[in-house]
Design a protein around this motif. Structure first.
Motif, PDB file in Angstrom:
ATOM      1  N   THR A 168       9.897 -10.279  36.969  1.00  0.00           N
ATOM      2  CA  THR A 168      10.477 -11.613  37.104  1.00  0.00           C
ATOM      3  C   THR A 168      10.133 -12.165  38.484  1.00  0.00           C
ATOM      4  N   ARG A 169       9.621 -13.398  38.508  1.00  0.00           N
ATOM      5  CA  ARG A 169       9.270 -14.054  39.752  1.00  0.00           C
ATOM      6  C   ARG A 169       9.768 -15.493  39.694  1.00  0.00           C
ATOM      7  N   LYS A 170      10.039 -16.069  40.841  1.00  0.00           N
ATOM      8  CA  LYS A 170      10.440 -17.467  40.953  1.00  0.00           C
ATOM      9  C   LYS A 170       9.285 -18.257  41.566  1.00  0.00           C
ATOM     10  N   LYS A 171       9.374 -19.588  41.486  1.00  0.00           N
ATOM     11  CA  LYS A 171       8.354 -20.432  42.080  1.00  0.00           C
ATOM     12  C   LYS A 171       8.186 -20.066  43.558  1.00  0.00           C
ATOM     13  N   ASP A 204      -4.716  -3.841  47.040  1.00  0.00           N
ATOM     14  CA  ASP A 204      -4.586  -4.364  48.401  1.00  0.00           C
ATOM     15  C   ASP A 204      -5.160  -5.763  48.573  1.00  0.00           C
ATOM     16  N   ASP A 205      -5.937  -6.241  47.568  1.00  0.00           N
ATOM     17  CA  ASP A 205      -6.676  -7.476  47.824  1.00  0.00           C
ATOM     18  C   ASP A 205      -6.557  -8.555  46.752  1.00  0.00           C
ATOM     19  N   ILE A 206      -5.648  -8.404  45.793  1.00  0.00           N
ATOM     20  CA  ILE A 206      -5.437  -9.453  44.791  1.00  0.00           C
ATOM     21  C   ILE A 206      -3.978  -9.887  44.846  1.00  0.00           C
ATOM     22  N   GLU A 207      -3.778 -11.179  45.109  1.00  0.00           N
ATOM     23  CA  GLU A 207      -2.425 -11.730  45.189  1.00  0.00           C
ATOM     24  C   GLU A 207      -2.260 -12.791  44.103  1.00  0.00           C
ATOM     25  N   ILE A 208      -1.204 -12.658  43.319  1.00  0.00           N
ATOM     26  CA  ILE A 208      -0.850 -13.628  42.275  1.00  0.00           C
ATOM     27  C   ILE A 208       0.391 -14.366  42.758  1.00  0.00           C
ATOM     28  N   THR A 209       0.320 -15.708  42.810  1.00  0.00           N
ATOM     29  CA  THR A 209       1.439 -16.522  43.281  1.00  0.00           C
ATOM     30  C   THR A 209       1.879 -17.480  42.174  1.00  0.00           C
ATOM     31  N   ILE A 210       3.176 -17.559  41.945  1.00  0.00           N
ATOM     32  CA  ILE A 210       3.727 -18.512  40.985  1.00  0.00           C
ATOM     33  C   ILE A 210       3.817 -19.861  41.696  1.00  0.00           C
ATOM     34  N   SER A 211       3.068 -20.867  41.193  1.00  0.00           N
ATOM     35  CA  SER A 211       3.045 -22.153  41.888  1.00  0.00           C
ATOM     36  C   SER A 211       3.868 -23.232  41.188  1.00  0.00           C
TER      37      SER A 211
END
Length: 72
Positions: free
Chosen positions: A5-8, A16-23
């Protein structure tokens, strides 16, 4: 499968090198940002599957052509 579970504005890391961001979160859809090295190919699954099927068909055609070549 990992369910998380993630929020905006929240992120998660893959290695170490892949970042997923909820936009953005809307009714029934989520926009994500992916920050990864350029050498990593990122595709939507339906596009990945289409490419995989195209490649499989191309291989089958090549094999059939080779089988039909007459030897002297």
């Amino acid at each position: 499968m990992l369910i998380i579970t993630r929020k905006k504005g929240d992120s998660l890391m893959i290695g170490d090198d892949i970042e997923i961001t909820i936009s953005k979160i809307d009714d029934g859809s989520v926009k994500i940002g992916i920050n990864a090295p350029k050498e990593i190919v990122i595709l939507r699954k339906e596009l990945y599957e289409a490419i995989k099927n195209e490649n499989k068909q191309a291989i089958n055609i090549d094999i059939n052509l080779l089988k039909n070549i007459k030897r002297d």
